[in-house]
Design a protein around this motif. Sequence first.
Motif, mmCIF file in Angstrom:
data_model
loop_
_atom_site.group_PDB
_atom_site.id
_atom_site.type_symbol
_atom_site.label_atom_id
_atom_site.label_comp_id
_atom_site.label_asym_id
_atom_site.label_seq_id
_atom_site.Cartn_x
_atom_site.Cartn_y
_atom_site.Cartn_z
ATOM 1 N N HIS A 1 31.001 -27.433 26.464
ATOM 2 C CA HIS A 1 31.405 -26.328 27.354
ATOM 3 C C HIS A 1 32.609 -26.675 28.233
ATOM 4 N N ASP A 2 33.572 -27.430 27.653
ATOM 5 C CA ASP A 2 34.781 -27.783 28.395
ATOM 6 C C ASP A 2 35.955 -26.850 28.058
ATOM 7 N N HIS A 3 35.659 -25.777 27.303
ATOM 8 C CA HIS A 3 36.646 -24.764 26.902
ATOM 9 C C HIS A 3 37.631 -25.272 25.850
ATOM 10 N N LEU A 4 37.347 -26.437 25.259
ATOM 11 C CA LEU A 4 38.146 -26.982 24.168
ATOM 12 C C LEU A 4 37.303 -26.926 22.899
ATOM 13 N N TRP A 5 37.657 -25.995 22.027
ATOM 14 C CA TRP A 5 36.938 -25.775 20.783
ATOM 15 C C TRP A 5 37.542 -26.668 19.700
ATOM 16 N N THR A 6 36.697 -27.336 18.912
ATOM 17 C CA THR A 6 37.204 -28.263 17.906
ATOM 18 C C THR A 6 36.447 -28.126 16.584
ATOM 19 N N LEU A 7 37.134 -28.518 15.526
ATOM 20 C CA LEU A 7 36.541 -28.609 14.188
ATOM 21 C C LEU A 7 37.263 -29.736 13.468
ATOM 22 N N THR A 8 36.500 -30.634 12.855
ATOM 23 C CA THR A 8 37.077 -31.709 12.051
ATOM 24 C C THR A 8 36.763 -31.443 10.595
ATOM 25 N N ALA A 9 37.800 -31.448 9.762
ATOM 26 C CA ALA A 9 37.657 -31.191 8.330
ATOM 27 C C ALA A 9 38.333 -32.314 7.555
ATOM 28 N N SER A 10 37.901 -32.511 6.344
ATOM 29 C CA SER A 10 38.532 -33.493 5.471
ATOM 30 C C SER A 10 39.963 -33.067 5.175
ATOM 31 N N SER A 11 40.887 -34.017 5.216
ATOM 32 C CA SER A 11 42.274 -33.670 4.925
ATOM 33 C C SER A 11 42.443 -33.218 3.476
ATOM 34 N N GLY A 12 41.476 -33.507 2.618
ATOM 35 C CA GLY A 12 41.514 -33.018 1.247
ATOM 36 C C GLY A 12 41.292 -31.519 1.147
ATOM 37 N N MET A 13 40.717 -30.919 2.191
ATOM 38 C CA MET A 13 40.448 -29.482 2.199
ATOM 39 C C MET A 13 41.652 -28.690 2.684
ATOM 40 N N VAL A 14 42.556 -29.344 3.413
ATOM 41 C CA VAL A 14 43.706 -28.672 4.013
ATOM 42 C C VAL A 14 44.961 -29.446 3.619
ATOM 43 N N ARG A 15 45.868 -28.771 2.965
ATOM 44 C CA ARG A 15 47.110 -29.421 2.548
ATOM 45 C C ARG A 15 48.215 -29.189 3.571
ATOM 46 N N TYR A 16 49.138 -30.111 3.621
ATOM 47 C CA TYR A 16 50.288 -30.017 4.518
ATOM 48 C C TYR A 16 51.052 -28.715 4.254
ATOM 49 N N GLY A 17 51.415 -28.027 5.319
ATOM 50 C CA GLY A 17 52.204 -26.806 5.207
ATOM 51 C C GLY A 17 51.393 -25.529 5.060
ATOM 52 N N GLN A 18 50.060 -25.649 4.924
ATOM 53 C CA GLN A 18 49.262 -24.429 4.821
ATOM 54 C C GLN A 18 49.212 -23.722 6.177
ATOM 55 N N ARG A 19 49.257 -22.406 6.122
ATOM 56 C CA ARG A 19 49.218 -21.588 7.336
ATOM 57 C C ARG A 19 47.779 -21.364 7.775
ATOM 58 N N PHE A 20 47.597 -21.184 9.094
ATOM 59 C CA PHE A 20 46.268 -20.859 9.606
ATOM 60 C C PHE A 20 46.394 -20.096 10.917
ATOM 61 N N ILE A 21 45.313 -19.417 11.262
ATOM 62 C CA ILE A 21 45.215 -18.722 12.546
ATOM 63 C C ILE A 21 43.828 -19.001 13.130
ATOM 64 N N PHE A 22 43.691 -18.805 14.418
ATOM 65 C CA PHE A 22 42.380 -18.861 15.060
ATOM 66 C C PHE A 22 41.898 -17.426 15.235
ATOM 67 N N VAL A 23 40.663 -17.183 14.849
ATOM 68 C CA VAL A 23 40.028 -15.864 15.019
ATOM 69 C C VAL A 23 39.041 -15.996 16.155
ATOM 70 N N ILE A 24 39.292 -15.250 17.218
ATOM 71 C CA ILE A 24 38.499 -15.329 18.439
ATOM 72 C C ILE A 24 37.530 -14.149 18.509
ATOM 73 N N ASN A 25 36.242 -14.440 18.639
ATOM 74 C CA ASN A 25 35.220 -13.394 18.730
ATOM 75 C C ASN A 25 35.349 -12.370 17.590
ATOM 76 N N GLY A 26 35.728 -12.854 16.408
ATOM 77 C CA GLY A 26 35.828 -11.971 15.243
ATOM 78 C C GLY A 26 37.104 -11.160 15.175
ATOM 79 N N THR A 27 38.057 -11.395 16.114
ATOM 80 C CA THR A 27 39.303 -10.627 16.137
ATOM 81 C C THR A 27 40.479 -11.573 15.966
ATOM 82 N N GLN A 28 41.428 -11.165 15.113
ATOM 83 C CA GLN A 28 42.588 -12.023 14.882
ATOM 84 C C GLN A 28 43.632 -11.857 15.949
#
Length: 82
Positions: free
Chosen positions: A55-82
Amino acid sequence: MDRFAGHRIELTQVVFLFDETLYQLTDPISSVVVAGDFNRFDPQGKEWQLNDDDHDHLWTLTASSGMVRYGQRFIFVINGTQ
């Protein structure tokens, strides 16, 4: 831990970070999901849900680098809204 929104590479892992204190959000945050090229921009995938267990207001997720390639685009979806 660094306080910013984005990602960083740590050896064989990608760490996604969303610091809600950097934004002037009017509603409390109940969920943050990362959606991108690596999951067809699907905000429903539970495996891409960030957490803020301490509850420090810093949201995190750790994923294998094999799942995400360099240069792929991403966004954060907050409360189900982009």
